[in-house]
Motif scaffolding. Sequence first.
Motif, short mmCIF file in Angstrom:
data_model
loop_
_atom_site.label_atom_id
_atom_site.label_comp_id
_atom_site.label_asym_id
_atom_site.label_seq_id
_atom_site.Cartn_x
_atom_site.Cartn_y
_atom_site.Cartn_z
N GLN A 48 42.42 26.89 63.03
CA GLN A 48 41.07 27.20 62.35
C GLN A 48 41.54 27.65 60.77
O GLN A 48 42.27 28.76 60.81
N ASP A 49 41.06 26.84 59.93
CA ASP A 49 41.06 27.27 58.44
C ASP A 49 40.69 28.60 58.07
O ASP A 49 39.50 29.16 58.83
N ALA A 50 40.67 29.11 56.88
CA ALA A 50 40.02 30.30 56.28
C ALA A 50 38.50 30.22 56.44
O ALA A 50 37.87 31.35 56.39
N ASP A 51 38.02 29.05 56.36
CA ASP A 51 36.53 29.04 56.06
C ASP A 51 36.06 28.85 57.62
O ASP A 51 34.70 28.69 57.88
N GLY A 52 36.71 28.85 58.66
CA GLY A 52 36.31 28.90 59.98
C GLY A 52 36.31 27.47 60.76
O GLY A 52 35.86 27.25 61.89
N ASN A 53 36.62 26.61 59.99
CA ASN A 53 36.62 25.23 60.47
C ASN A 53 37.72 24.94 61.59
O ASN A 53 38.85 25.41 60.96
N THR A 54 37.52 24.56 62.79
CA THR A 54 38.56 24.28 63.62
C THR A 54 38.96 22.75 63.29
O THR A 54 38.46 21.94 63.39
N LEU A 55 40.13 22.93 63.02
CA LEU A 55 41.17 21.57 62.92
C LEU A 55 41.82 21.05 64.00
O LEU A 55 42.01 19.80 64.11
N ALA A 56 42.10 21.90 65.16
CA ALA A 56 42.85 21.40 66.21
C ALA A 56 42.53 22.49 67.16
O ALA A 56 42.57 23.75 66.96
N GLY A 57 42.43 22.10 68.44
CA GLY A 57 42.23 22.91 69.59
C GLY A 57 40.83 23.29 69.81
O GLY A 57 39.85 22.47 69.41
N ARG A 58 40.72 24.23 70.48
CA ARG A 58 39.28 24.63 70.70
C ARG A 58 39.05 25.98 70.37
O ARG A 58 39.85 26.50 69.63
N ALA A 59 38.09 26.89 71.11
CA ALA A 59 37.87 28.35 70.41
C ALA A 59 38.88 29.31 71.33
O ALA A 59 38.46 30.35 71.36
N ALA A 60 39.86 28.84 71.83
CA ALA A 60 41.01 29.62 72.40
C ALA A 60 41.37 30.80 71.63
O ALA A 60 41.67 30.71 70.52
N LYS A 61 41.63 31.93 72.24
CA LYS A 61 42.21 33.19 71.68
C LYS A 61 43.03 33.74 72.47
O LYS A 61 43.41 35.08 72.03
N THR A 62 43.48 33.17 73.34
CA THR A 62 44.75 33.75 74.09
C THR A 62 45.76 34.01 73.27
O THR A 62 46.42 35.20 73.23
N GLY A 63 46.18 33.07 72.58
CA GLY A 63 47.41 33.12 71.41
C GLY A 63 46.70 33.32 69.84
O GLY A 63 45.44 32.75 69.95
N PRO A 64 47.45 33.57 68.77
CA PRO A 64 47.01 33.65 67.62
C PRO A 64 46.56 32.23 67.01
O PRO A 64 47.15 31.22 67.48
N ASN A 65 45.89 32.15 66.13
CA ASN A 65 45.49 31.15 65.19
C ASN A 65 46.93 30.64 64.48
O ASN A 65 47.45 31.39 63.84
N LEU A 66 47.20 29.36 64.56
CA LEU A 66 48.33 28.86 64.16
C LEU A 66 48.27 28.11 62.76
O LEU A 66 49.38 27.63 62.31
N TYR A 67 47.18 28.28 62.15
CA TYR A 67 46.91 27.84 60.64
C TYR A 67 47.86 28.62 59.93
O TYR A 67 47.69 29.65 59.91
N GLY A 68 48.55 27.95 59.11
CA GLY A 68 49.39 28.36 58.14
C GLY A 68 50.62 29.09 58.67
O GLY A 68 51.29 30.23 58.06
N ILE A 69 51.17 28.55 59.89
CA ILE A 69 52.25 29.31 60.34
C ILE A 69 53.74 29.00 59.52
O ILE A 69 54.52 29.69 59.55
N SER A 70 53.53 27.82 58.87
CA SER A 70 54.93 27.58 58.31
C SER A 70 54.89 28.57 56.99
O SER A 70 54.14 28.65 56.20
N GLY A 71 55.98 29.41 57.06
CA GLY A 71 56.31 30.22 56.12
C GLY A 71 55.68 31.66 56.36
O GLY A 71 55.79 32.54 55.55
N ARG A 72 54.87 31.87 57.27
CA ARG A 72 54.25 33.04 57.90
C ARG A 72 55.16 33.97 58.70
O ARG A 72 55.99 33.42 59.13
N THR A 73 55.03 35.40 58.36
CA THR A 73 56.01 36.20 59.09
C THR A 73 55.49 36.40 60.40
O THR A 73 54.13 36.18 60.60
N ALA A 74 56.29 36.32 61.61
CA ALA A 74 55.97 36.30 62.95
C ALA A 74 55.09 37.87 63.00
O ALA A 74 55.10 38.69 62.60
N GLY A 75 53.95 37.61 63.92
CA GLY A 75 53.19 38.60 64.41
C GLY A 75 52.43 39.21 63.17
O GLY A 75 52.00 40.52 63.07
#
Length: 146
Positions: A48-75
């Motif tokens: 889900q991007d910064a504007d709240g648009n869901t680009l993939a998946g559903r409204a799942a919240k068990t795991g963190p949002n994966l938007y921008g994971i490339s280059g992001r610090t874990a956790g």
Amino acid sequence: MKLTIVAAATLMLTSMSAPVLADDLAATGDAAEGEKAFRQCQSCHVVQDADGNTLAGRAAKTGPNLYGISGRTAGSVEDFRYSDLLLAANEQGVVYDEATFVAYLQDPTGYMQEVTGTGERGKMSFRVRKEEDAVNLYAYIKSLSE
């Protein structure tokens, strides 16, 4: 498999003190195949991007949002409750690039224990069995964040 994890951990440990370069974040996988593989992830994760648009998946919240994971610090997703293991990875500056992401997906707890040197347990129990699927997942998620 264990050799892959050890090699990835060694690569990660040697690169932790160096800045992450754009070339380190390049995706070598097939984003279209990664989109298919993401079906395994969407019960727990969303992109889900910064504007709240869901680009993939559903409204799942068990795991963190994966938007921008490339280059992001874990956790590092704000307001997400991470395990002590991922918090240790965050403190040590573990950054997701393709090698780190792929190794993590194939053995989340084992990989992060190896990298952080802790015996903590992670919350993610799902493992991506095929390295090719993990590489493709990285390419797909990265493509959504560009």
